[in-house]
Motif scaffolding. Sequence first.
Motif, short mmCIF file in Angstrom:
data_model
loop_
_atom_site.label_atom_id
_atom_site.label_comp_id
_atom_site.label_asym_id
_atom_site.label_seq_id
_atom_site.Cartn_x
_atom_site.Cartn_y
_atom_site.Cartn_z
N THR A 19 0.89 -1.57 -0.20
CA THR A 19 -0.39 -0.08 0.20
C THR A 19 0.55 1.47 0.06
O THR A 19 0.57 2.42 -0.42
CB THR A 19 -0.83 0.49 1.50
OG1 THR A 19 -1.94 -0.85 1.08
CG2 THR A 19 -2.02 0.92 1.85
N VAL A 84 -4.58 5.90 -0.31
CA VAL A 84 -4.73 4.46 -1.03
C VAL A 84 -4.92 3.67 0.43
O VAL A 84 -4.22 3.51 1.68
CB VAL A 84 -2.56 4.06 -1.18
CG1 VAL A 84 -2.62 3.28 -1.56
CG2 VAL A 84 -2.62 4.94 -2.10
N THR A 85 -5.59 2.20 0.44
CA THR A 85 -5.99 1.82 0.92
C THR A 85 -5.56 0.34 0.64
O THR A 85 -5.70 0.06 -0.36
CB THR A 85 -7.19 1.37 1.63
OG1 THR A 85 -7.63 1.00 2.79
CG2 THR A 85 -8.46 1.43 0.82
N VAL A 87 -7.12 -3.46 1.04
CA VAL A 87 -8.59 -4.29 0.99
C VAL A 87 -8.70 -5.36 1.43
O VAL A 87 -8.18 -6.02 1.05
CB VAL A 87 -8.89 -4.61 -0.78
CG1 VAL A 87 -10.68 -5.29 -0.55
CG2 VAL A 87 -9.41 -3.35 -1.83
N TYR A 92 -12.53 -1.02 1.87
CA TYR A 92 -11.53 -0.41 2.29
C TYR A 92 -10.79 -1.04 3.46
O TYR A 92 -11.90 -1.56 4.78
CB TYR A 92 -11.80 1.41 2.55
CG TYR A 92 -13.16 2.02 2.26
CD1 TYR A 92 -13.39 1.26 3.95
CD2 TYR A 92 -13.74 2.56 1.72
CE1 TYR A 92 -14.43 2.19 3.94
CE2 TYR A 92 -14.95 3.07 2.02
CZ TYR A 92 -15.71 2.82 3.38
OH TYR A 92 -16.62 3.18 3.40
N SER A 93 -9.74 -1.03 4.53
CA SER A 93 -9.45 -0.39 5.48
C SER A 93 -10.41 -0.07 6.46
O SER A 93 -10.79 0.71 6.68
CB SER A 93 -8.12 -1.29 6.08
OG SER A 93 -7.78 0.37 6.47
N ALA A 117 -5.96 1.17 -4.37
CA ALA A 117 -6.09 0.38 -3.38
C ALA A 117 -5.28 -1.19 -4.30
O ALA A 117 -4.68 -1.03 -5.03
CB ALA A 117 -7.63 -0.23 -3.70
N THR A 118 -5.21 -2.19 -2.77
CA THR A 118 -4.23 -3.16 -3.10
C THR A 118 -4.40 -4.02 -2.29
O THR A 118 -5.57 -3.66 -1.29
CB THR A 118 -2.64 -2.99 -2.11
OG1 THR A 118 -2.88 -2.77 -0.89
CG2 THR A 118 -1.68 -1.64 -2.80
N LEU A 128 -12.87 0.01 -5.08
CA LEU A 128 -12.24 1.29 -5.68
C LEU A 128 -13.84 1.80 -6.25
O LEU A 128 -13.78 3.21 -5.98
CB LEU A 128 -11.58 1.56 -6.98
CG LEU A 128 -10.02 1.31 -6.46
CD1 LEU A 128 -8.97 0.47 -7.95
CD2 LEU A 128 -9.46 2.30 -5.23
N MET A 132 -14.33 2.91 -2.23
CA MET A 132 -13.57 4.22 -2.24
C MET A 132 -14.33 5.60 -2.53
O MET A 132 -15.11 6.44 -2.02
CB MET A 132 -12.11 3.73 -2.19
CG MET A 132 -11.68 3.29 -1.37
SD MET A 132 -9.92 3.12 -1.66
CE MET A 132 -9.97 4.03 -1.41
N PHE A 149 -5.80 0.61 -8.87
CA PHE A 149 -5.57 -0.67 -7.68
C PHE A 149 -4.01 -2.19 -8.58
O PHE A 149 -3.86 -2.09 -9.06
CB PHE A 149 -6.87 -1.63 -8.08
CG PHE A 149 -6.95 -3.20 -7.39
CD1 PHE A 149 -7.18 -2.47 -6.32
CD2 PHE A 149 -6.41 -4.60 -8.11
CE1 PHE A 149 -7.59 -3.52 -5.84
CE2 PHE A 149 -5.98 -5.23 -7.72
CZ PHE A 149 -6.25 -5.26 -6.41
#
Length: 205
Positions: A19, A84-85, A87, A92-93, A117-118, A128, A132, A149
């Motif tokens: 991330t 950026v988060t 997944v 999202y976290s 996102a990752t 996303l 998001m 992503f």
Amino acid sequence: MEQRRIAVVSAGLSVPSSTRLLADRLTSATVAALRRRGVEAEVEVIELREHARDLADNLVTGFANAELRPALDAVTRADGIIAVTPVFSASYSGLFKTFFDVVDSGALTGTPVLMGATAGTARHSLALEHAMRPLFAYLRTVVTPTAVFAASEDWGGAGEASHGLASRIERAAEELAELVAARPAARTADPFADAPSFEALLRGV
């Protein structure tokens, strides 16, 4: 050159983190894109893992402590945000969501945002769009058309996946740079601007 502030919010939990790696690549590309437009970027990175307890305290007290306040100020005063988060469970976290839950309501209105996102597999890429993007729409930000992503297979090597990630990063960075450069620089309001002078206080004004 003109100056703009970019806040980078990374919700990665591990060190090192894919991330954070994605956040860094998006940041580098955005800084370069802004420079091509005659804009110098001042970048501040917020690692949310460092503020996990501070965020929990904010939720239960309603106030940001001295450690969390600078991170919130950096985001609300930014001319552009890269968020950026990782997944988790197709969204999202929780740490990422908690941070934006405690940002002052309306503070991000009109702010350009680049989302990233990752995850371990590309099956999570729709997070996303279904998670998001609605979050940032609710916050009334201006989100770039391209979100980025990165799955595990996107990293390393010189194959099609790696090339595709690099292309998406460049496209998204150009979009964010265009939005940021087109806006007037954010101004930090002086909280004492309307305070009477010392002389006025002595006169009883």
